[in-house]
Write a protein that holds these residues in place. Structure first.
Motif, PDB file in Angstrom:
ATOM      1  N   UNK A  36       0.848  -1.188   0.000  1.00 41.00           N
ATOM      2  CA  UNK A  36       0.000   0.000   0.000  1.00 41.00           C
ATOM      3  C   UNK A  36       0.887   1.243   0.000  1.00 41.00           C
ATOM      4  N   UNK A  37       0.349   2.343  -0.492  1.00 36.86           N
ATOM      5  CA  UNK A  37       1.087   3.607  -0.530  1.00 36.86           C
ATOM      6  C   UNK A  37       0.653   4.473   0.646  1.00 36.86           C
ATOM      7  N   UNK A  44      -0.134   6.474  -7.071  1.00 34.66           N
ATOM      8  CA  UNK A  44      -1.440   5.807  -7.087  1.00 34.66           C
ATOM      9  C   UNK A  44      -2.299   6.264  -8.259  1.00 34.66           C
ATOM     10  N   UNK A  45      -1.870   7.337  -8.945  1.00 33.39           N
ATOM     11  CA  UNK A  45      -2.639   7.853 -10.081  1.00 33.39           C
ATOM     12  C   UNK A  45      -3.754   8.788  -9.677  1.00 33.39           C
ATOM     13  N   UNK A  99      -6.592  17.659   6.264  1.00 34.16           N
ATOM     14  CA  UNK A  99      -5.463  16.738   6.141  1.00 34.16           C
ATOM     15  C   UNK A  99      -4.685  16.697   7.449  1.00 34.16           C
ATOM     16  N   UNK A 100      -4.627  17.835   8.143  1.00 33.57           N
ATOM     17  CA  UNK A 100      -3.869  17.918   9.391  1.00 33.57           C
ATOM     18  C   UNK A 100      -4.438  17.021  10.485  1.00 33.57           C
ATOM     19  N   UNK A 101      -5.704  16.583  10.341  1.00 38.21           N
ATOM     20  CA  UNK A 101      -6.321  15.721  11.347  1.00 38.21           C
ATOM     21  C   UNK A 101      -5.962  14.248  11.157  1.00 38.21           C
ATOM     22  N   UNK A 102      -5.244  13.947  10.070  1.00 34.03           N
ATOM     23  CA  UNK A 102      -4.939  12.557   9.734  1.00 34.03           C
ATOM     24  C   UNK A 102      -3.530  12.201  10.203  1.00 34.03           C
ATOM     25  N   UNK A 103      -3.438  11.139  10.986  1.00 33.84           N
ATOM     26  CA  UNK A 103      -2.127  10.653  11.416  1.00 33.84           C
ATOM     27  C   UNK A 103      -1.489   9.826  10.308  1.00 33.84           C
ATOM     28  N   UNK A 104      -2.286   8.951   9.691  1.00 38.26           N
ATOM     29  CA  UNK A 104      -1.793   8.105   8.605  1.00 38.26           C
ATOM     30  C   UNK A 104      -2.953   7.744   7.692  1.00 38.26           C
ATOM     31  N   UNK A 105      -2.695   7.802   6.385  1.00 39.94           N
ATOM     32  CA  UNK A 105      -3.676   7.362   5.395  1.00 39.94           C
ATOM     33  C   UNK A 105      -2.943   6.535   4.348  1.00 39.94           C
ATOM     34  N   UNK A 106      -3.493   5.372   4.034  1.00 35.71           N
ATOM     35  CA  UNK A 106      -2.883   4.495   3.042  1.00 35.71           C
ATOM     36  C   UNK A 106      -3.850   4.246   1.896  1.00 35.71           C
ATOM     37  N   UNK A 107      -3.281   3.922   0.733  1.00 32.23           N
ATOM     38  CA  UNK A 107      -4.095   3.650  -0.451  1.00 32.23           C
ATOM     39  C   UNK A 107      -3.576   2.371  -1.098  1.00 32.23           C
ATOM     40  N   UNK A 157      -8.486   1.806  -2.481  1.00 30.79           N
ATOM     41  CA  UNK A 157      -9.185   1.793  -1.205  1.00 30.79           C
ATOM     42  C   UNK A 157      -8.327   2.532  -0.180  1.00 30.79           C
ATOM     43  N   UNK A 158      -8.883   3.623   0.377  1.00 35.20           N
ATOM     44  CA  UNK A 158      -8.132   4.459   1.318  1.00 35.20           C
ATOM     45  C   UNK A 158      -8.502   4.083   2.750  1.00 35.20           C
ATOM     46  N   UNK A 159      -7.476   3.881   3.580  1.00 30.11           N
ATOM     47  CA  UNK A 159      -7.669   3.620   5.004  1.00 30.11           C
ATOM     48  C   UNK A 159      -7.090   4.781   5.783  1.00 30.11           C
TER      49      UNK A 159
END
Length: 236
Positions: free
Chosen positions: A170-171, A187-188, A206-214, A219-221
């Motif tokens: 995942x990215x 990821x395009x 975006x500042x509220x996100x600790x980590x986001x993966x794609x 599919x984004x987590x």
């Protein structure tokens, strides 16, 4: 004051020198150290500390010593890559501690590992019953590899004639509130798409996100920053 500034300058110089030498010697120094790598790392660190506190302006000698140790490590690494026999002498060879369910006392004694330590390593690797192990091998880097008996190993999809879809890496598209532009482009997708995805999952910024993966299917987590008081650790 001059002496304090001198120590600060030497300390920074020793840190930079150790960093450069470590990069030259390779990441193996940190991940899979042989006995020589371990000794070499400690020695270079000791010399760097001596260089940082050298108040008699003889910092050139410790600097030369660090370079010599680094060159020796590079030379031995090159020799190891060219000769299998030299590699076994320099880095050591794997040692079979257990095979066909039989523990080899002499091999344990040779490797300076007692039964208690061996059992600890078994449990750390998830094997609480030694009788379920087929083979245990002490690797060159000091770690023990375990092969369970075929009747006790976890079932695999091929055992059940299944053909699951291959997983891919995942990215990491957001880390610590910052968009990782290069990963996102890989990821395009673009920032507008990403912001819509995290908004759906409860992050307005975006500042509220600790980590986001794609993942490969877009599919984004999202893992949000938690500003609330963390729960106390109840494990004893």
């Amino acid at each position: 004051m001059r002496e304090i500034l001198y120590v600060i300058a030497l300390s920074l110089g020793s840190i930079i020198t150790v960093f450069i030498l470590t990069k030259l010697m390779g990441y193996r120094q940190m991940s899979q150290m042989s006995m020589f790598d371990y000794i070499n790392g400690i020695t270079i660190g000791s010399i760097a500390a001596e260089m940082a506190t050298s108040l008699e302006e003889n910092y050139i000698q410790p600097l030369i010593a660090m370079v010599v140790y680094a060159l020796a490590a590079l030379l031995l690494s090159w020799i190891s890559s060219k000769s299998v026999k030299a590699r076994s002498v320099i880095e050591g060879a794997p040692l079979v501690l257990m095979n066909h369910g039989e523990l080899y006392y002499e091999k344990l004694k040779k490797s300076k590992i007692d039964v208690t330590e061996f059992l600890v390593q078994c449990r750390v690797n998830g094997y609480f019953d030694v009788s379920k192990l087929e083979t245990a091998i002490l690797e060159e880097n000091g770690k023990i590899s375990f092969l369970p008996k075929v009747s006790d190993r976890p079932a695999t999809p091929s055992d059940m004639n299944l053909a699951p879809q291959q997983d891919y890496m995942v990215a990491n598209v957001i880390m610590d509130g910052k968009i990782m532009e290069q990963n996102l482009r890989h990821t395009g997708n673009d920032q507008k798409w990403l912001k819509n995805q995290i908004k759906v999952q409860g992050a307005d910024r975006v500042e509220d996100v600790l980590l986001a993966t794609c993942d490969s299917s877009n599919q984004v987590t999202v893992f949000l920053k938690n500003h609330r008081k963390e729960a106390k650790n109840v494990l004893l």
